[in-house]
Design an enzyme around this catalytic site. Structure first.
Site, PDB file in Angstrom:
ATOM      1  N   HIS A 121       0.834  -1.202   0.000  1.00  0.00           N
ATOM      2  CA  HIS A 121       0.000   0.000   0.000  1.00  0.00           C
ATOM      3  C   HIS A 121       0.871   1.255   0.000  1.00  0.00           C
ATOM      4  CE1 HIS A 121      -3.507   2.532   1.039  1.00  0.00           C
ATOM      5  NE2 HIS A 121      -2.640   3.195   1.782  1.00  0.00           N
ATOM      6  N   GLU A 122       1.920   1.249   0.807  1.00  0.00           N
ATOM      7  CA  GLU A 122       2.815   2.417   0.863  1.00  0.00           C
ATOM      8  C   GLU A 122       3.556   2.605  -0.461  1.00  0.00           C
ATOM      9  OE1 GLU A 122       2.527   4.534   3.195  1.00  0.00           O
ATOM     10  OE2 GLU A 122       1.159   3.191   4.270  1.00  0.00           O
ATOM     11  N   HIS A 163       1.553   4.527  -2.878  1.00  0.00           N
ATOM     12  CA  HIS A 163       1.684   5.987  -2.784  1.00  0.00           C
ATOM     13  C   HIS A 163       2.906   6.488  -3.550  1.00  0.00           C
ATOM     14  CE1 HIS A 163      -1.661   6.539  -0.157  1.00  0.00           C
ATOM     15  NE2 HIS A 163      -1.131   5.892   0.867  1.00  0.00           N
TER      16      HIS A 163
END
Length: 243
Positions: free
Chosen positions: A99-100, A103
């Protein structure tokens, strides 16, 4: 005054909802911490592999204290993973790490909602600090100048304060598509890079979906808090209509 108490009750309900959603995220995370991935890759391994797969070589992966304190720091070019994610090879850990990286890809590819949220960060921080002082200045001007001279200068100051306070709600709204898109990218990359199998993916999806709901709950809290603040200002100014 009636509307003031309505917003108070709504705020309590929304805060309770946000707390419940946050607890659900932690429960899901703890349950999936016991589920190791077949690839045996840790959160750190996952982050590094996904960065390399996307030809990103200027981002470092570090460790920070706490649980679910994971975040991407674009200015420092760092992906910081929490202690419970960094060296853990569970489905939850690799999902959070991916998920990071989602980004990171948003910034690299110029994802518009990500750009908007980034732009709003300093503006929202300034607005949150100035909102209440401007309303108080407006009240002082209303008493000192407005009543005697019939000017709306105090009311205008207060409205500017309300507007600045509302920036936090706009920021929360802008955050939603950013977080949902990061999770979408994460799930796609996890399978493509062989970090998770198709059978393991639904568990990662459950973790990421639970986390995304925390941002929706935060938006509701922010919206009701803004409405409560606006109603309070109107009450302080006597609820008078202004042209």
């Amino acid at each position: 005054m009636y509307y003031y108490w309505i917003t108070f009750i709504l705020l309590i309900l929304c805060v309770g909802l946000a707390g419940s959603v946050s607890a659900k995220v932690r429960t899901t995370f703890h349950a999936q911490q016991k589920m190791g991935t077949k690839s045996r890759l840790t959160g750190y391994d996952t982050a590094v592999r996904l960065l390399r797969a996307n030809k990103i070589n200027d981002i470092s992966v570090g460790r920070v204290r706490g649980e679910l304190t994971d975040h991407y720091h674009p200015t420092k070019k760092q992906v910081n993973l929490s202690e419970t994610v960094y060296g853990n090879d569970s489905i939850a850990a690799v999902a959070v790490a991916a998920h990071e990286i989602g980004h990171v890809l948003q910034k690299k590819k110029g994802f518009l909602p990500y750009k908007i949220r980034t732009l709003l960060v300093p503006i929202t921080n300034i607005g949150s600090r100035l909102a209440l002082p401007l309303v108080l200045i407006g009240l002082i001007l209303e008493v000192a100048v407005g009543i005697n001279q019939g000017t709306d200068i105090g009311y205008i100051f207060a409205l500017v304060g309300v507007g600045l306070y509302g920036l936090s709600t706009i920021f929360a709204l802008a955050t939603l598509p950013v977080e949902y898109d990061a999770s979408r990218r994460a799930k796609k990359m996890l399978v493509q890079q062989g970090i998770l199998t198709e059978e393991e993916l639904p568990y990662a999806d459950k973790m990421l979906s639970a986390a995304a709901k925390t941002y929706l709950a935060s938006l509701l809290v922010s919206l009701v808090a803004f409405l409560r603040f606006a109603v309070w200002v109107l009450i302080m100014f006597g609820g008078r209509r202004r042209d």
